[in-house]
Write a protein that holds these residues in place. Structure first.
Motif: not given
Length: 59
Positions: A40-59
């Motif tokens: 529980a302490d470890q989970a509380a200490a981990e940063p939360v990434n709320l940014k959505p992932r950007q789609p990969a660019l394909t060429c």
């Protein structure tokens, strides 16, 4: 038999009693409680990434 009695005693002590017994070196928590608190302490200490992932660019 004696072997069955020894096995039953070992299963009780190692499988039931020890994981639930409070221990001074764990801050008077049982091993199960200590482990749950660590996770529980470890989970509380981990940063939360709320940014959505950007789609990969394909060429």
């Amino acid at each position: 038999t004696r072997a069955d009695a020894n096995l039953a005693l070992f299963e009780y002590i190692d499988g039931f009693y020890n994981p639930r017994r409070i221990q001074k070196r764990l801050g008077y928590l049982s091993p199960i409680e200590f482990e749950e608190k660590q996770y529980a302490d470890q989970a509380a200490a981990e940063p939360v990434n709320l940014k959505p992932r950007q789609p990969a660019l394909t060429c």
